[in-house]
Design a protein around this motif. Structure first.
Motif, PDB file in Angstrom:
ATOM      1  N   CYS A 189       0.827  -1.210   0.000  1.00  0.00           N
ATOM      2  CA  CYS A 189       0.000   0.000   0.000  1.00  0.00           C
ATOM      3  C   CYS A 189       0.861   1.260   0.000  1.00  0.00           C
ATOM      4  N   GLY A 198      -5.870   4.657  10.357  1.00  0.00           N
ATOM      5  CA  GLY A 198      -6.630   3.411  10.314  1.00  0.00           C
ATOM      6  C   GLY A 198      -7.529   3.334   9.100  1.00  0.00           C
ATOM      7  N   ALA A 199      -8.163   4.460   8.743  1.00  0.00           N
ATOM      8  CA  ALA A 199      -9.037   4.490   7.568  1.00  0.00           C
ATOM      9  C   ALA A 199      -8.231   4.291   6.292  1.00  0.00           C
ATOM     10  N   ALA A 227      -5.355   2.690   5.970  1.00  0.00           N
ATOM     11  CA  ALA A 227      -4.900   1.299   5.918  1.00  0.00           C
ATOM     12  C   ALA A 227      -6.039   0.358   5.537  1.00  0.00           C
ATOM     13  N   THR A 228      -7.215   0.585   6.114  1.00  0.00           N
ATOM     14  CA  THR A 228      -8.360  -0.281   5.826  1.00  0.00           C
ATOM     15  C   THR A 228      -8.774  -0.186   4.367  1.00  0.00           C
ATOM     16  N   GLU A 229      -8.914   1.042   3.863  1.00  0.00           N
ATOM     17  CA  GLU A 229      -9.333   1.232   2.478  1.00  0.00           C
ATOM     18  C   GLU A 229      -8.277   0.726   1.501  1.00  0.00           C
ATOM     19  N   ARG A 262      -6.067  -1.656   2.045  1.00  0.00           N
ATOM     20  CA  ARG A 262      -6.068  -3.124   2.068  1.00  0.00           C
ATOM     21  C   ARG A 262      -7.216  -3.662   1.212  1.00  0.00           C
ATOM     22  N   THR A 263      -8.397  -3.062   1.350  1.00  0.00           N
ATOM     23  CA  THR A 263      -9.541  -3.492   0.541  1.00  0.00           C
ATOM     24  C   THR A 263      -9.268  -3.276  -0.941  1.00  0.00           C
ATOM     25  N   THR A 285      -1.968   1.382  15.087  1.00  0.00           N
ATOM     26  CA  THR A 285      -3.286   1.324  14.440  1.00  0.00           C
ATOM     27  C   THR A 285      -3.173   0.767  13.028  1.00  0.00           C
ATOM     28  N   GLU A 338      -2.600  -2.926  13.155  1.00  0.00           N
ATOM     29  CA  GLU A 338      -3.814  -3.671  13.506  1.00  0.00           C
ATOM     30  C   GLU A 338      -4.681  -3.959  12.285  1.00  0.00           C
ATOM     31  N   GLN A 339      -4.460  -3.241  11.197  1.00  0.00           N
ATOM     32  CA  GLN A 339      -5.175  -3.513   9.949  1.00  0.00           C
ATOM     33  C   GLN A 339      -4.434  -4.533   9.085  1.00  0.00           C
TER      34      GLN A 339
END
Length: 419
Positions: free
Chosen positions: A59, A72-73, A75-77, A79-80, A111, A114-115
């Motif tokens: 990423c 966190g947002a 990393a989450t987006e 990863r998706t 954080t 954690e993702q």
């Protein structure tokens, strides 16, 4: 007839419905998704070709979302974004490597971890670090939140062959930098550096995720070994085990080949059988794979993934000992990674290296900035939803109901009391 007035709760309910509809369409994540275009090359055979060559996809970021404001947002987006388009590696589908800018706190890096992103680079500014020099060997997981940049750049005129040579000769993990384009300008790579990496021996050409996954075996490992005699030969049965305890300690780790050192008391290997057939002699091989290497009369270096039992056959009845593991794959003295930053067009970033198939890249990907093809649909959907609610309220108003019916006559909801 009784007058029906909208109460305060009714008006609040109507306002809440409108706010919810707007918040869905204009939330930070929704706005971010409508502000970018995907890199279509990630879903093509080009991406698979890069995986087959040993590359990794990690990423870099998401347009419209800020690492500093909400890591966190991001990393989450991110990863998706990767998982919906391409596998991270031939050794693992889930991405575990990411760029992070300088200035983030340890709590913010935690954080991000954690993702699922456990490797953060490079030169993030934390006090803990990994591979900022040849002696900066990581000892804890959080050391990898500040992966160093060693060896400089792959860019022509900026990169230095001497700097790369010095870093490789010092040992440890050497992490080079690459960016394919700056605005509309194409960046040329340093062919001398590429030629050097094509020929230099004893170097593991790897990626961020592979290097981290290999390192995690230091935290936890378990193996079995036993021998049996067949005629004048000894068969050593060896397996590096998959255990719940080790998997729980580093669940993000890919199951990459680990190089074990076995002392056969001077005996030479005749053959090694794995679950899928004979293992290849990988003497001098620099990309991650299963196999073995042994110089005449010396230790055997066996590279296998956890869970693959192998049968090692050698002449005589010599004793054996499992000495341990090598620091890097196939007993190489140094490792080299190339991090391709800001990769929003895989074709443009990688096309210069079609003939440099010896190089291995960690592609740090991000979508392109700009309204996505379906971004305008979000605004249409929000407009339709709001119009529908307003239309329903107007219909209710005609019936003397709802919050817009103030001052309108309507049938009472219950019969009037008799006098």
């Amino acid at each position: 007839m009784a007058e029906v007035k909208a109460t305060l709760p009714q008006r609040c309910l109507t306002l809440s419905i409108l706010v919810c509809l707007c918040s869905v369409a204009w939330s930070p994540v929704a706005l971010a998704e409508s502000a970018w275009q995907e890199d279509g090359w990630l879903t093509t055979t080009l991406a698979q070709d890069r995986l087959d060559a040993g590359d990794e996809f990690g990423c870099y970021g998401i347009p419209g979302l800020s690492w500093q404001t909400d890591p966190g947002a991001v990393a989450t987006e991110c990863r998706t974004y990767i998982e919906q388009r391409v596998a991270a590696s031939s050794w693992g589908d889930v991405p575990i490597s990411t760029y992070t800018p300088g200035g983030l706190t340890m709590a913010q890096h935690t954080t991000v971890a954690e993702q699922g992103f456990v490797v953060h680079g490079d030169n993030t500014g934390l006090s803990v670090s990994a591979w900022h020099d040849a002696n900066n060997t990581p000892t804890d997981k959080w050391d990898w939140y500040n992966l160093g940049r060693r060896g400089g750049s792959m860019e022509q005129l900026i990169g230095s062959l001497e700097e790369v040579q010095t870093a490789v000769e010092e040992g440890g993990l050497v992490n080079l930098y690459w960016v394919g384009r700056v605005n509309d300008a194409t960046i040329r790579h340093d062919r001398d550096i590429s030629a050097y990496l094509a020929e230099v021996p004893n170097v593991w050409l790897t990626t961020w995720g592979e290097a981290w996954s290999y390192w995690t075996v230091n935290d936890c490992y378990e193996f079995t070994h036993d021998t049996q005699t067949e005629g004048e030969q000894t068969v050593l049965i060896f397996e590096s085990l998959v255990t719940e305890e080790c998997s729980a300690m580093n669940p993000e780790a890919w199951n990459v080949p680990i190089t074990w050192v076995l002392d056969l008391d001077g005996a030479n290997v005749e053959s090694i059988e794995g679950p899928s057939g004979p293992l290849a002699d990988i003497t001098g091989v620099r990309k991650t794979t299963e196999g073995y290497a042994q110089a005449e009369g010396e230790h055997l270096h066996l590279s296998v993934v956890n869970g693959h039992q192998v049968e090692i056959r050698y002449n005589g009845s010599s004793s054996h000992d499992v000495v341990g593991r090598t620091e890097f794959f196939n007993n190489h003295s140094a490792a080299v990674t190339i991090a391709a930053h800001e990769t929003h067009d895989l074709f443009k970033w990688s096309k210069r290296f079609v003939d440099d198939d010896h190089l291995v890249f960690t592609w740090l990907v991000e979508p392109r900035e700009g309204l996505s093809e379906a971004g305008w649909l979000r605004y249409v959907a929000a407009g339709v939803a709001i119009s529908t609610v307003i239309g329903m309220l107007l219909v209710l108003k005609k019936e003397g109901l709802g919050p817009l019916a103030k001052g309108q006559d309507a049938q009472p909801s219950s019969p009037p009391k008799s006098e």
